[in-house]
Design a protein around this motif. Sequence first.
Motif, PDB file in Angstrom:
ATOM      1  N   UNK A   1     -17.346  -6.499  63.329  1.00 47.54           N
ATOM      2  CA  UNK A   1     -17.223  -6.364  61.882  1.00 47.54           C
ATOM      3  C   UNK A   1     -15.963  -5.574  61.556  1.00 47.54           C
ATOM      4  N   UNK A   2     -15.482  -5.781  60.348  1.00 46.10           N
ATOM      5  CA  UNK A   2     -14.275  -5.078  59.902  1.00 46.10           C
ATOM      6  C   UNK A   2     -14.278  -5.039  58.385  1.00 46.10           C
ATOM      7  N   UNK A   3     -13.856  -3.931  57.823  1.00 44.06           N
ATOM      8  CA  UNK A   3     -13.720  -3.802  56.378  1.00 44.06           C
ATOM      9  C   UNK A   3     -12.238  -3.724  56.048  1.00 44.06           C
ATOM     10  N   UNK A   4     -11.819  -4.566  55.109  1.00 38.57           N
ATOM     11  CA  UNK A   4     -10.419  -4.591  54.683  1.00 38.57           C
ATOM     12  C   UNK A   4     -10.351  -4.487  53.175  1.00 38.57           C
ATOM     13  N   UNK A   5      -9.213  -4.039  52.707  1.00 36.49           N
ATOM     14  CA  UNK A   5      -8.916  -4.087  51.288  1.00 36.49           C
ATOM     15  C   UNK A   5      -7.832  -5.147  51.112  1.00 36.49           C
ATOM     16  N   UNK A   6      -8.129  -6.161  50.330  1.00 37.82           N
ATOM     17  CA  UNK A   6      -7.186  -7.252  50.083  1.00 37.82           C
ATOM     18  C   UNK A   6      -7.036  -7.433  48.582  1.00 37.82           C
ATOM     19  N   UNK A   7      -5.829  -7.248  48.092  1.00 37.27           N
ATOM     20  CA  UNK A   7      -5.532  -7.457  46.680  1.00 37.27           C
ATOM     21  C   UNK A   7      -6.490  -6.664  45.785  1.00 37.27           C
ATOM     22  N   UNK A   8      -6.803  -5.425  46.183  1.00 37.71           N
ATOM     23  CA  UNK A   8      -7.666  -4.571  45.394  1.00 37.71           C
ATOM     24  C   UNK A   8      -9.149  -4.869  45.520  1.00 37.71           C
ATOM     25  N   UNK A   9      -9.524  -5.715  46.449  1.00 36.37           N
ATOM     26  CA  UNK A   9     -10.921  -6.118  46.653  1.00 36.37           C
ATOM     27  C   UNK A   9     -11.315  -5.759  48.085  1.00 36.37           C
ATOM     28  N   UNK A  10     -12.536  -5.262  48.262  1.00 33.71           N
ATOM     29  CA  UNK A  10     -13.010  -4.912  49.600  1.00 33.71           C
ATOM     30  C   UNK A  10     -13.699  -6.123  50.222  1.00 33.71           C
ATOM     31  N   UNK A  11     -13.216  -6.511  51.402  1.00 39.41           N
ATOM     32  CA  UNK A  11     -13.714  -7.684  52.112  1.00 39.41           C
ATOM     33  C   UNK A  11     -14.314  -7.225  53.433  1.00 39.41           C
ATOM     34  N   UNK A  12     -15.541  -7.649  53.675  1.00 36.38           N
ATOM     35  CA  UNK A  12     -16.240  -7.331  54.922  1.00 36.38           C
ATOM     36  C   UNK A  12     -16.186  -8.581  55.790  1.00 36.38           C
ATOM     37  N   UNK A  13     -15.547  -8.478  56.930  1.00 39.51           N
ATOM     38  CA  UNK A  13     -15.413  -9.603  57.849  1.00 39.51           C
ATOM     39  C   UNK A  13     -16.405  -9.444  58.990  1.00 39.51           C
ATOM     40  N   UNK A  14     -17.112 -10.541  59.286  1.00 39.19           N
ATOM     41  CA  UNK A  14     -18.146 -10.522  60.316  1.00 39.19           C
ATOM     42  C   UNK A  14     -17.937 -11.700  61.260  1.00 39.19           C
ATOM     43  N   UNK A  15     -17.986 -11.424  62.557  1.00 42.43           N
ATOM     44  CA  UNK A  15     -17.995 -12.484  63.566  1.00 42.43           C
ATOM     45  C   UNK A  15     -19.411 -12.559  64.120  1.00 42.43           C
ATOM     46  N   UNK A  16     -19.977 -13.767  64.085  1.00 44.16           N
ATOM     47  CA  UNK A  16     -21.321 -14.009  64.610  1.00 44.16           C
ATOM     48  C   UNK A  16     -21.256 -14.987  65.761  1.00 44.16           C
ATOM     49  N   UNK A  17     -22.240 -14.911  66.646  1.00 45.02           N
ATOM     50  CA  UNK A  17     -22.419 -15.928  67.687  1.00 45.02           C
ATOM     51  C   UNK A  17     -23.851 -16.420  67.562  1.00 45.02           C
ATOM     52  N   UNK A  18     -23.988 -17.760  67.377  1.00 42.88           N
ATOM     53  CA  UNK A  18     -25.330 -18.309  67.194  1.00 42.88           C
ATOM     54  C   UNK A  18     -25.999 -18.599  68.535  1.00 42.88           C
ATOM     55  N   UNK A  19     -27.236 -19.074  68.484  1.00 44.12           N
ATOM     56  CA  UNK A  19     -28.031 -19.305  69.696  1.00 44.12           C
ATOM     57  C   UNK A  19     -27.413 -20.362  70.601  1.00 44.12           C
ATOM     58  N   UNK A  20     -26.579 -21.232  70.041  1.00 44.27           N
ATOM     59  CA  UNK A  20     -25.904 -22.264  70.837  1.00 44.27           C
ATOM     60  C   UNK A  20     -24.567 -21.789  71.392  1.00 44.27           C
ATOM     61  N   UNK A  21     -24.219 -20.536  71.113  1.00 42.04           N
ATOM     62  CA  UNK A  21     -22.966 -19.977  71.616  1.00 42.04           C
ATOM     63  C   UNK A  21     -21.774 -20.231  70.717  1.00 42.04           C
ATOM     64  N   UNK A  22     -22.001 -20.787  69.524  1.00 43.56           N
ATOM     65  CA  UNK A  22     -20.912 -21.072  68.586  1.00 43.56           C
ATOM     66  C   UNK A  22     -20.573 -19.793  67.825  1.00 43.56           C
TER      67      UNK A  22
END
Length: 102
Positions: free
Chosen positions: A61-82
Amino acid sequence: MKKLTTLFALATLATAANMAQARDLGPDEALKLRDAGTVQSFEKLNQAALAKHPGSKVEETELEEEYGRYIYQVELRDAQGVQWDLELDASTGQVLKDHQDD
């Protein structure tokens, strides 16, 4: 040749300006924003991301500020490995992007 040099310089400046619009927030700043109620709790944001891909696990996970907006970025891995990359509005929890990682 002069036009090409000018065009290249403008493209470089535009790229630099776009890069300057996004900044990563460190853990201390992210916690202050959460505690102030500016962004939702990270647990709640993770739950919103996991709801899009049930059975997945949060990898990063990562929190960024972009153009005055807070964006939370999440990387997930599903049960199939995707692997999935999601972006959420950290203030509202709204999913802004949801795509499979290449």
